[in-house]
Design a protein around this motif. Structure first.
Motif, short mmCIF file in Angstrom:
data_model
loop_
_atom_site.label_atom_id
_atom_site.label_comp_id
_atom_site.label_asym_id
_atom_site.label_seq_id
_atom_site.Cartn_x
_atom_site.Cartn_y
_atom_site.Cartn_z
N LEU A 84 3.03 7.35 1.61
CA LEU A 84 2.87 6.85 0.25
C LEU A 84 4.22 6.76 -0.46
O LEU A 84 5.14 7.44 -0.13
CB LEU A 84 1.93 7.77 -0.52
N GLU A 121 -1.12 8.40 -5.47
CA GLU A 121 0.18 9.01 -5.23
C GLU A 121 0.30 10.35 -5.96
O GLU A 121 0.77 11.34 -5.41
CB GLU A 121 1.27 8.06 -5.72
N MET A 123 3.71 13.63 1.59
CA MET A 123 3.36 12.26 1.21
C MET A 123 3.78 11.28 2.28
O MET A 123 3.21 10.21 2.42
CB MET A 123 4.04 11.89 -0.11
N LYS A 163 9.69 13.55 0.16
CA LYS A 163 8.29 13.16 0.36
C LYS A 163 7.70 13.78 1.61
O LYS A 163 6.50 14.05 1.68
CB LYS A 163 8.17 11.63 0.40
#
Lengths: 255, 235
Positions: free
Chosen positions: A255, A74, B50, B45
């Motif tokens: 993630l 991460e 991500m 994110k």
């Protein structure tokens, strides 16, 4: 990418499991060779141990490692790094540590005690099996989000490759006993990297004569230069395809 | 600088982001506000790559981030819950990040490490740190590389008042350098005096994006917390 590999390797060294695994393999192979007076008998006992232990440790350890490295992954993903590089670095780190563990734990004793050409093929196969199962572990852990489920899946996969697959092959063999199955058997053995390794090593040992007609066909195929090349390629594919699939999955993973 | 266009993200049946379009420019300090589960963290994110949006796209300096990874060199990110490799020490973590983000031309900004007094506990393991200290590490890491864009997800959660003040002071100084700062926070009073723009999200949808002056004007409230409460009630 080199830097990430470095940190993965440092991390692996720090948790000492790989060292314990190396010592464990070393103890097993030393004791097997010292118990048997005949090195080829020793190699046969060792073969069965290796083909069970090496895939198990490679797949389970790698799966657990990837789940435990979730924080690390991460952290890296939010940095200016390519995802594919992160994933391949983890693979390289794991494959490298498993390979070195096998090389020191089994490769060295085998090369010391056993004859050279059997020893070399056995070491090579052990290394390939290690790498193949690391790749399969990465795939299993990228496909399942849940840690317990992921570890379960990899244990099941190990079960499949070492036990269930052989059971299925035997079952088919008895069902179609009236038909010539030798050529089909070659195809079947390509579907399982563990079997492939076993056959290749057995053919190098003299006892392959005990296996009858199938062995003769196998020897024709796997014993030849081309057969060897094909086997190596198939093993490489067994490592490459799961890895490639896992890279594709990881690139799109949230993630 | 950052332009998000029709970004949609679904987690199974839950729509975390529903057609969100936002433009963020240099020099702005934007507060991302919304109830829990309104998609703030998911949006952040997405900006960092991500989380991959189902549809829509995000550009960073005119470049689509889906095909790009270098843009992250210009971002300092402080996660909501900093999760770090447990058996690394603080010093090892900082060294690793410096090593990975190899940036020799710029000076590292280690100001926060000093003002949070992290330099006195550099050999503590990350796993042994308290939540607040971990937040301090995350904050120091976000500022370490002197990035053009700062993305801070709940920066003051878990910090004591003194550290909150230090962090706010730091944000204010970075803002004056003309950086884009994106902050999410529940504790609105913390933000009052640094924010220039407000983005309000609810149920994955963007409710409004206004400058603070505009918002104060529209609601007739001078305090940010009151203004937001006013908006929430009228919905």
């Amino acid at each position: 990418m080199k830097k990430i590999i470095k940190y993965v390797l440092l991390d692996l060294l720090r948790n000492r499991i790989t060292i314990a695994y190396t010592l464990f393999l070393l103890i097993i192979s030393m004791s097997v060779f010292n118990l048997e007076d005949n090195p080829s008998k020793g190699i046969l006992s060792l073969l069965n141990l290796i083909l069970i232990i090496v895939p198990l440790v490679s797949i389970v350890f790698s799966t657990i490692y990837v789940y435990n490295a979730a924080e690390f992954i991460e952290l890296l993903v939010s940095q200016p790094l390519k995802r594919i590089n992160i994933w391949l670095s983890i693979f390289t780190g794991l494959a490298l540590s498993m390979s070195v563990a096998f090389l020191v734990g089994c490769g060295l004793p085998i090369l010391i005690y056993a004859s050279f050409d059997v020893g070399i093929i056995m070491t090579a196969m052990g290394l390939m099996i290690s790498i193949v199962f690391v790749a399969i572990a990465l795939l299993a852990s990228v496909l399942t989000r849940d840690k317990a489920k992921g570890i379960g899946v990899s244990i099941l996969l190990w079960f499949y490759f070492t036990l269930i697959f052989d059971g299925i092959v035997l079952f088919l063999l008895f069902q179609f006993i009236d038909y010539p199955m030798e050529k089909t058997m070659i195809l079947f053995s390509c579907l399982n990297p563990v079997d492939l390794a076993r056959i290749l090593i057995l053919l190098k040992l003299d006892i392959s004569a005990l296996m009858g007609a199938t062995s003769a066909i196998f020897r024709n195929f796997f014993g030849s230069q081309w057969g060897m090349m094909a086997t190596i390629l198939i093993m490489a594919a067994w490592a490459f395809l799961p890895l490639w699939w896992s890279v594709r999955k990881f690139n799109r993973k949230d993630l | 600088m950052i332009i998000a266009t029709n970004v949609t993200k679904k987690f199974g049946k839950l729509t975390a982001l529903d057609n969100v379009s936002v433009t963020c420019n240099k020099g702005q300090t934007i507060s991302l506000i919304g109830p829990n589960g309104s998609g703030k963290t998911t949006f952040i994110k997405c900006l960092l790559g991500m989380v991959v949006p189902d549809s829509g796209f995000i550009t960073f300096n005119q470049q689509n981030i889906a095909l790009n990874w270098e843009y992250r060199a210009a971002i300092g990110y402080m996660p909501q819950i900093g999760r770090y490799p447990e058996n690394m020490t603080i010093a090892q973590l900082f060294d690793m990040m410096k090593d990975i983000r190899k940036k020799s031309t710029h000076q590292f900004d280690e100001e926060l490490i000093q003002s949070f007094k992290l330099d006195t506990m550099l050999d503590k393991r990350m796993g042994a740190l308290s939540g607040g200290t971990r937040q301090k590490v995350s904050a120091s890491m976000a500022f370490l590389f002197n990035p053009d864009v700062l993305i801070l997800d709940e920066p003051t959660a878990g910090l004591d008042p003194l550290s909150t003040e230090i962090l706010k002071e730091k944000i204010r100084r970075e803002k004056q350098k003309g950086k884009l700062v994106l902050i999410t926070s529940h504790i609105l009073s913390d933000l009052d005096d640094i924010v220039t723009e407000v983005i309000y999200m609810q149920d994955g949808k963007l409710r409004f994006h206004k400058s603070l002056d505009q918002l104060q004007h529209d609601t007739g409230e001078s305090k940010l917390s009151r203004a937001i409460a006013h908006v929430m009630q009228s919905k």
